[in-house]
Design a protein around this motif. Structure first.
Motif, PDB file in Angstrom:
ATOM      1  N   LEU A  63       7.898  -5.786  -3.461  1.00  0.00           N
ATOM      2  CA  LEU A  63       9.007  -5.001  -2.908  1.00  0.00           C
ATOM      3  C   LEU A  63       8.612  -4.249  -1.641  1.00  0.00           C
ATOM      4  N   ALA A  64       7.303  -4.145  -1.404  1.00  0.00           N
ATOM      5  CA  ALA A  64       6.849  -3.281  -0.301  1.00  0.00           C
ATOM      6  C   ALA A  64       7.418  -3.706   1.052  1.00  0.00           C
ATOM      7  N   VAL A  65       7.943  -2.738   1.778  1.00  0.00           N
ATOM      8  CA  VAL A  65       8.432  -2.959   3.141  1.00  0.00           C
ATOM      9  C   VAL A  65       7.306  -2.516   4.073  1.00  0.00           C
ATOM     10  N   THR A  66       6.798  -3.439   4.883  1.00  0.00           N
ATOM     11  CA  THR A  66       5.587  -3.122   5.646  1.00  0.00           C
ATOM     12  C   THR A  66       5.836  -3.021   7.157  1.00  0.00           C
ATOM     13  N   ILE A  67       7.103  -2.813   7.511  1.00  0.00           N
ATOM     14  CA  ILE A  67       7.440  -2.715   8.937  1.00  0.00           C
ATOM     15  C   ILE A  67       6.874  -1.415   9.525  1.00  0.00           C
ATOM     16  N   SER A  68       6.290  -1.529  10.699  1.00  0.00           N
ATOM     17  CA  SER A  68       5.814  -0.338  11.405  1.00  0.00           C
ATOM     18  C   SER A  68       5.765  -0.659  12.898  1.00  0.00           C
ATOM     19  N   ARG A  69       5.452   0.323  13.722  1.00  0.00           N
ATOM     20  CA  ARG A  69       5.222   0.056  15.142  1.00  0.00           C
ATOM     21  C   ARG A  69       4.449   1.218  15.760  1.00  0.00           C
ATOM     22  N   GLY A 104      -0.281   5.061   3.694  1.00  0.00           N
ATOM     23  CA  GLY A 104       0.743   4.013   3.839  1.00  0.00           C
ATOM     24  C   GLY A 104       0.767   3.587   5.297  1.00  0.00           C
ATOM     25  N   CYS A 105      -0.397   3.110   5.762  1.00  0.00           N
ATOM     26  CA  CYS A 105      -0.595   2.890   7.208  1.00  0.00           C
ATOM     27  C   CYS A 105      -0.111   1.536   7.683  1.00  0.00           C
ATOM     28  N   ALA A 106       0.463   0.710   6.779  1.00  0.00           N
ATOM     29  CA  ALA A 106       0.933  -0.643   7.113  1.00  0.00           C
ATOM     30  C   ALA A 106      -0.206  -1.420   7.806  1.00  0.00           C
ATOM     31  N   ASP A 135      -3.584   1.969   2.584  1.00  0.00           N
ATOM     32  CA  ASP A 135      -2.354   1.300   2.184  1.00  0.00           C
ATOM     33  C   ASP A 135      -2.632   0.641   0.841  1.00  0.00           C
ATOM     34  N   SER A 136      -1.581   0.377   0.078  1.00  0.00           N
ATOM     35  CA  SER A 136      -1.786  -0.277  -1.215  1.00  0.00           C
ATOM     36  C   SER A 136      -1.880  -1.796  -1.042  1.00  0.00           C
ATOM     37  N   ASP A 137      -1.532  -2.284   0.142  1.00  0.00           N
ATOM     38  CA  ASP A 137      -1.443  -3.731   0.372  1.00  0.00           C
ATOM     39  C   ASP A 137      -2.681  -4.232   1.123  1.00  0.00           C
ATOM     40  N   THR A 138      -3.480  -5.075   0.449  1.00  0.00           N
ATOM     41  CA  THR A 138      -4.729  -5.559   1.070  1.00  0.00           C
ATOM     42  C   THR A 138      -4.465  -6.386   2.326  1.00  0.00           C
ATOM     43  N   GLU A 187      -8.172   0.794   0.511  1.00  0.00           N
ATOM     44  CA  GLU A 187      -7.009   0.461  -0.305  1.00  0.00           C
ATOM     45  C   GLU A 187      -6.724   1.661  -1.213  1.00  0.00           C
ATOM     46  N   HIS A 188      -5.466   2.077  -1.248  1.00  0.00           N
ATOM     47  CA  HIS A 188      -5.148   3.269  -2.037  1.00  0.00           C
ATOM     48  C   HIS A 188      -3.675   3.242  -2.402  1.00  0.00           C
ATOM     49  N   ASN A 189      -3.411   3.453  -3.687  1.00  0.00           N
ATOM     50  CA  ASN A 189      -2.023   3.497  -4.133  1.00  0.00           C
ATOM     51  C   ASN A 189      -1.628   4.942  -4.414  1.00  0.00           C
ATOM     52  N   LEU A 190      -0.634   5.414  -3.690  1.00  0.00           N
ATOM     53  CA  LEU A 190      -0.237   6.828  -3.795  1.00  0.00           C
ATOM     54  C   LEU A 190       0.326   7.181  -5.166  1.00  0.00           C
ATOM     55  N   ILE A 191       0.818   6.180  -5.886  1.00  0.00           N
ATOM     56  CA  ILE A 191       1.421   6.481  -7.192  1.00  0.00           C
ATOM     57  C   ILE A 191       0.330   6.742  -8.228  1.00  0.00           C
ATOM     58  N   TRP A 192      -0.746   5.948  -8.176  1.00  0.00           N
ATOM     59  CA  TRP A 192      -1.717   5.998  -9.267  1.00  0.00           C
ATOM     60  C   TRP A 192      -3.034   6.673  -8.934  1.00  0.00           C
ATOM     61  N   CYS A 204       2.582  10.766   6.244  1.00  0.00           N
ATOM     62  CA  CYS A 204       3.134   9.889   5.211  1.00  0.00           C
ATOM     63  C   CYS A 204       4.583   9.637   5.585  1.00  0.00           C
ATOM     64  N   ARG A 205       4.785   8.602   6.383  1.00  0.00           N
ATOM     65  CA  ARG A 205       6.113   8.379   6.961  1.00  0.00           C
ATOM     66  C   ARG A 205       6.724   7.097   6.406  1.00  0.00           C
ATOM     67  N   ASN A 206       8.012   7.177   6.155  1.00  0.00           N
ATOM     68  CA  ASN A 206       8.779   5.991   5.753  1.00  0.00           C
ATOM     69  C   ASN A 206       8.196   5.309   4.518  1.00  0.00           C
ATOM     70  N   LEU A 207       7.792   6.119   3.565  1.00  0.00           N
ATOM     71  CA  LEU A 207       7.255   5.577   2.319  1.00  0.00           C
ATOM     72  C   LEU A 207       7.714   6.450   1.137  1.00  0.00           C
ATOM     73  N   VAL A 208       6.943   7.485   0.822  1.00  0.00           N
ATOM     74  CA  VAL A 208       7.232   8.286  -0.381  1.00  0.00           C
ATOM     75  C   VAL A 208       8.650   8.858  -0.341  1.00  0.00           C
ATOM     76  N   THR A 210      11.148   7.924   1.361  1.00  0.00           N
ATOM     77  CA  THR A 210      12.175   6.919   1.641  1.00  0.00           C
ATOM     78  C   THR A 210      12.431   6.070   0.394  1.00  0.00           C
ATOM     79  N   TYR A 211      11.352   5.674  -0.261  1.00  0.00           N
ATOM     80  CA  TYR A 211      11.492   4.659  -1.316  1.00  0.00           C
ATOM     81  C   TYR A 211      11.281   5.168  -2.739  1.00  0.00           C
ATOM     82  N   PHE A 212      10.647   6.337  -2.911  1.00  0.00           N
ATOM     83  CA  PHE A 212      10.281   6.755  -4.271  1.00  0.00           C
ATOM     84  C   PHE A 212      11.349   7.677  -4.878  1.00  0.00           C
ATOM     85  N   VAL A 213      11.481   7.624  -6.200  1.00  0.00           N
ATOM     86  CA  VAL A 213      12.451   8.499  -6.888  1.00  0.00           C
ATOM     87  C   VAL A 213      11.998   9.964  -6.777  1.00  0.00           C
TER      88      VAL A 213
HETATM   89  C1  LIG Z   1       7.511   1.009   5.886  1.00  0.00           C
HETATM   90  S1  LIG Z   1       5.758   1.018   5.938  1.00  0.00           S
HETATM   91  C2  LIG Z   1       5.468   2.526   6.825  1.00  0.00           C
HETATM   92  C3  LIG Z   1       4.283   2.419   7.757  1.00  0.00           C
HETATM   93  C4  LIG Z   1       4.040   3.651   8.625  1.00  0.00           C
HETATM   94  N1  LIG Z   1       3.721   4.809   7.835  1.00  0.00           N
HETATM   95  C5  LIG Z   1       5.228   3.926   9.513  1.00  0.00           C
HETATM   96  O1  LIG Z   1       5.966   4.872   9.262  1.00  0.00           O
HETATM   97  O2  LIG Z   1       5.447   3.157  10.461  1.00  0.00           O
HETATM   98  C6  LIG Z   1       5.354   1.474   4.259  1.00  0.00           C
HETATM   99  C7  LIG Z   1       3.916   1.108   3.866  1.00  0.00           C
HETATM  100  O3  LIG Z   1       3.637   1.720   2.616  1.00  0.00           O
HETATM  101  C8  LIG Z   1       2.873   0.839   1.827  1.00  0.00           C
HETATM  102  N2  LIG Z   1       3.066   1.201   0.415  1.00  0.00           N
HETATM  103  C9  LIG Z   1       4.089   0.870  -0.420  1.00  0.00           C
HETATM  104  N3  LIG Z   1       3.896   1.409  -1.631  1.00  0.00           N
HETATM  105  C10 LIG Z   1       2.725   2.112  -1.563  1.00  0.00           C
HETATM  106  C11 LIG Z   1       1.996   2.895  -2.494  1.00  0.00           C
HETATM  107  N4  LIG Z   1       2.447   3.068  -3.744  1.00  0.00           N
HETATM  108  N5  LIG Z   1       0.841   3.472  -2.087  1.00  0.00           N
HETATM  109  C12 LIG Z   1       0.384   3.308  -0.832  1.00  0.00           C
HETATM  110  N6  LIG Z   1       1.023   2.573   0.104  1.00  0.00           N
HETATM  111  C13 LIG Z   1       2.182   1.983  -0.261  1.00  0.00           C
HETATM  112  C14 LIG Z   1       3.404  -0.531   2.175  1.00  0.00           C
HETATM  113  O4  LIG Z   1       2.442  -1.532   1.893  1.00  0.00           O
HETATM  114  C15 LIG Z   1       3.704  -0.375   3.666  1.00  0.00           C
HETATM  115  O5  LIG Z   1       2.631  -0.814   4.446  1.00  0.00           O
END
Ligand SMILES: C[S@@+](CC[C@H](N)C(=O)[O-])C[C@H]1O[C@@H](n2cnc3c(N)ncnc32)[C@H](O)[C@@H]1O
Length: 267
Positions: A63-69, A104-106, A135-138, A187-192, A204-208, A210-213
Motif C-alpha cells: 500500500l505504501a505510496v513512495t512519491i517524493s521530490r 519516511g525518506c522515500a 524508510d520501511s521500504d528496502t 530500514e525503519h518502520n515507524l509503527i513497530w 516526517c512529511r506526507n506519511l504519519v 497523511t496515512y495513519f489512523v
Molecule cells: C509519500 S512518501 C513521503 C516521502 C517524503 N517524506 C516526502 O514528503 O516527500 C512516504 C514514504 O513513507 C514510507 N513508509 C510507509 N509506511 C512507513 C512506515 N510504517 N514506516 C516508515 N516508513 C514508511 C514509504 O515507503 C514512502 O517512502
C-alpha cells in the motif's frame, strides 16, 4: 464485498486511513497478490490478512505510496534556510553535532535536499551535521543510495542547484558528489520500531499525518517528542496537522514547523 469495503473494514486493523488507498493502481497491486495466493474474493483475502501477521506486513508494504521530490514544498526550504536552521544553530552549543532525521525518506529526495541546503548555506559555519534517513521500504533505500532521478523529481528545486549537484545522463540525473555517504541510511518502520534519539530536527512529511489512523498518529507523535531534544523541531507535510491530543507536547511555530514544549528557550 468490493475493494472499497475491503479497505474500509481491513485497513483500520493495520493502523491506516482507508480512503487514501482507494486508487486503481493500488487495487491492481492487491489483486496481483490475491492471484498469487489463489484467493478469488475480497472477503477471502480480508480473512487471510486478519489471520496472518506476515500478510499484514506484506499488505502494508504493497500500500505504501513512495512519491517524493526534491525541495518538496519549496517555501519550507526557504524558511529553513533563512529562519529555522539559524534558530537551531544559535541554540545548539558549537561543540555539539546537529542531528536531523528524515523519517519516511522515500528514495532520498528529502534527505538529499536537506544535505544540499546544508552544503550551500551552513557547511562553512564550522558546525557538524549528522543526517539520518530511514524508510520501511528496502527498494526505496536502495534507490536512495543509487541517487539517480528522473527530471520530474526536480520540478520544485532551483535549477542552478540541480545543475551543480547532478550530472545529466540522457535525461536521468545522477548525484555528482559522493553525498550519499554523508547520510546514514537505515530500514525503519515507524509503527513497530523505536526511533533514533537525540534529534534536533525530525522531518516526517506526507506519511504519519497523511496515512495513519488518529490513534497511531498520537502514539508516534509522543515517540517523536521523546526522540527530540528539548526545544527540537518537527516538520510535517504541507497538508499535515498534528493530532489535537498532542497540543501539550508541541506548539506550531510556523506551519508546517512544530517545536517541542519543554523548558522555555531550551534546545
Ligand atoms: C509519500 S512518501 C513521503 C516521502 C517524503 N517524506 C516526502 O514528503 O516527500 C512516504 C514514504 O513513507 C514510507 N513508509 C510507509 N509506511 C512507513 C512506515 N510504517 N514506516 C516508515 N516508513 C514508511 C514509504 O515507503 C514512502 O517512502
Amino acid at each position: 464485498m468490493e475493494y472499497k469495503e475491503f479497505l474500509k473494514t481491513t485497513l483500520p486493523h493495520l493502523g491506516l486511513r482507508w480512503r487514501r488507498f482507494n486508487r486503481k493502481s493500488i487495487r491492481n497491486r492487491v489483486i496481483d497478490r490475491m492471484r498469487q495466493l489463489n484467493l478469488h474474493t475480497w472477503s477471502d483475502y480480508k480473512r487471510h490478512v486478519l489471520e496472518n501477521e506476515e500478510e499484514r506486513y506484506l499488505l502494508t508494504g504493497m500500500l505504501a505510496v513512495t512519491i517524493s521530490r526534491f525541495w518538496r514544498n519549496s517555501s519550507l526550504f526557504e524558511r529553513l534556510e533563512k529562519k529555522w536552521l539559524p534558530v537551531l544553530l544559535e541554540a545548539v552549543s558549537p561543540e555539539e553535532t546537529v542531528q536531523i532525521w528524515s523519517a519516511g525518506c522515500a528514495s532520498g529526495e528529502e534527505p538529499y535536499s536537506l544535505l544540499i541546503l546544508w552544503q550551500e548555506s551552513f557547511a562553512n559555519s564550522g558546525r557538524s551535521l549528522r543526517l539520518l534517513a530511514s524508510d520501511s521500504d528496502t527498494h526505496c533505500l536502495k534507490r536512495a543510495r543509487q541517487a539517480r532521478y528522473p527530471a520530474s523529481s526536480f520540478r520544485e528545486m532551483p535549477l542552478q542547484l540541480r545543475q551543480e549537484y547532478f550530472a545529466n545522463e540522457k535525461g536521468t540525473f545522477s548525484l555528482r558528489h559522493d553525498l550519499s555517504q554523508k547520510i546514514e541510511w537505515f530500514e525503519h518502520n515507524l509503527i513497530w520500531e523505536p526511533p533514533p534519539m537525540n534529534n534536533h530536527l525530525i522531518f516526517c512529511r506526507n506519511l504519519v499525518y497523511t496515512y495513519f489512523v488518529d490513534a497511531l498518529q498520537d502514539e508516534i507523535t509522543r515517540r517523536f517528542h521523546q526522540a527530540l531534544v528539548a526545544g527540537g523541531f518537527l516538520v510535517v507535510g504541507r497538508k499535515d496537522r498534528l493530532p489535537h491530543g498532542t497540543g501539550e507536547l508541541f506548539r506550531l511555530v510556523e506551519h508546517p514547523v512544530y517545536q517541542t514544549i519543554d523548558v522555555p528557550g531550551a534546545i
